[in-house]
Scaffold this active site. Sequence first.
Site, PDB file in Angstrom:
ATOM      1  N   GLU A 293      -2.115   3.784   6.301  1.00 17.33           N
ATOM      2  CA  GLU A 293      -2.877   3.013   5.310  1.00 17.33           C
ATOM      3  C   GLU A 293      -3.196   1.592   5.758  1.00 17.33           C
ATOM      4  OE1 GLU A 293      -1.292   5.036   1.193  1.00 17.33           O
ATOM      5  OE2 GLU A 293       0.007   3.547   2.113  1.00 17.33           O
TER       6      GLU A 293
HETATM    7  C1  TNX Z   1       1.666   6.739   0.384  1.00 12.17           C
HETATM    8  S1  TNX Z   1       2.919   7.979   2.676  1.00 12.17           S
HETATM    9  C2  TNX Z   1       2.270   5.830   1.231  1.00 12.17           C
HETATM   10  C3  TNX Z   1       3.328   4.960   0.715  1.00 12.17           C
HETATM   11  C4  TNX Z   1       3.513   5.100  -0.762  1.00 12.17           C
HETATM   12  C5  TNX Z   1       3.454   6.562  -1.140  1.00 12.17           C
HETATM   13  C6  TNX Z   1       3.721   6.802  -2.587  1.00 12.17           C
HETATM   14  C7  TNX Z   1       2.499   6.831   3.355  1.00 12.17           C
HETATM   15  C8  TNX Z   1       2.595   7.009   4.748  1.00 12.17           C
HETATM   16  N1  TNX Z   1       2.081   5.805   2.599  1.00 12.17           N
HETATM   17  O1  TNX Z   1       3.041   3.614   1.061  1.00 12.17           O
HETATM   18  O2  TNX Z   1       4.741   4.562  -1.113  1.00 12.17           O
HETATM   19  O3  TNX Z   1       2.187   7.068  -0.806  1.00 12.17           O
HETATM   20  O4  TNX Z   1       3.753   8.163  -2.878  1.00 12.17           O
END
Ligand code: TNX
Length: 481
Positions: A293
């Site tokens: 992300e």
């Molecule tokens: C996605 S999974 C994210 C996290 C969040 C999560 C909540 C991932 C690699 N990144 O930053 O905490 O979703 O479900």
Amino acid sequence: MIPALIPAPHALTVHDGSFELTADTAVSGPECHATRFLTALLRRATGYAPPPSPEGAIVLSLDGPADLGEEGYRLDVSAGAVRLRARTEEGLFRGVQTLRQLLPAGIESPVPVPGPWPVPCVSITDKPRFRWRGVMLDVARHFFDVAAVKRFVDRAVPYKFNVLHLHLTDDQGWRLEIASHPRLTGHGGTSQVGEGPGGHFSRADFAEIVAYAAAHHMTVVPEIDLPGHTQAAMASYPHLAPEGVTPELYRGIDVGFSQLAVHKPTTYDFLDEVFTEVASLAPGPYLHVGGDEALQTTAEDYAAFMTRTLPLATRQGKTVVAWQEAAAAPALPEGTHLQYWRPTHEPVPAPLADAASRGVPLIMSPANRAYLDMKYDETSELGLIWAGALGVRQSYEWDPEAVVPGARVAGVEAPLWSETLTTSDDIDHMLYPRLPGLAEVAWSPAPKDWSSYVPRLRAHTLRWDAAGITSYHRSPELGEG
Ligand code: TNX
């Protein structure tokens, strides 16, 4: 009656009769974690404390047949003796967890309770389907202290998990003391989601966690999430921020808004120093660099960032682990593991499919199967629901090798993100009863049969009751008694 073993063993034969554990039943085995763990477990719940004897009725030994591999074991229970054999201490430790589940639920009691303590006569030959069987705790969104992390380990141990992934840094907090950069925790560790004071692990705290995990044959995989999810780091040191100005500490639950100063050489000096300390604190073979992300980072910058950063991790002698987005890095160092987290109904992104076809091993954590922070259903008070509700059956009935066809699957990991979780009881609520199912997905041979699984899972609720775990989710999917 088939014993309620989770994860189901590779091969199980049930014989007539049972072995009876009594006040005279001595345990003998090599001086190792498995022998100590079993001795302590039996003593705690039964109150029996026979002196150790070289010819105990329960005998652990390291002379298992070669085909058991690293974590396999052979367990033979007859009316007169319990024989547990493995090739390794780790294999004995996994076998001890099986013996534990063959005993009545009262064996989970933290204080002595009355017997009897029968163990059904069985022959079991067992070994895992996948070598990576992980649990992840997010200590960044809400901080969880050493005692809470140990309790988390205790929850994973009976189900034969062998990886403890700790998500140590995020926008909301930096949780691991780095001696060369004390403000990371001195300032960046003082926030968390909501109002709380945050917190962090000192180096000694972290060593205690690593030792506790090791005593339970779990490898700690530390994650420093980069180049996004980095607000706490930038709030601590202005030179880490693209504008050179420290942002405020962050207490919300948004994702994808932060990015390190990816163009500045000092950022890579910083990462080199951080990795050097993290690598020495976590002696295991892996270093997780996040990579998810990074929504503020252009594709070009992301590629350049990974090209510079990944070798800093391998220079420490570590194998890199990263979230699936890192498939876009131009060159993944030899051995790199990618962690799949997007829901299974999304198409596999081309760079990931490409990496998989080159044989890059994948750790499977698809959010709609393995994300233990997802709500059980719409009525759950805790948890998020962006990947949909995640019921017990849905987290159990899937095949990690079917998600990215042809991929080399290293194993399965169950991440627990903590945006909505503040206490260990909250953690228990999200883990149980889903975690055992993911253990079975990771350990047991495919395929999965819900109708044979659910009575075993139901039987395990008695173990949680005996252990004093009060907050597990009373899922209607488990049916009535
Ligand atoms: C996605 S999974 C994210 C996290 C969040 C999560 C909540 C991932 C690699 N990144 O930053 O905490 O979703 O479900």
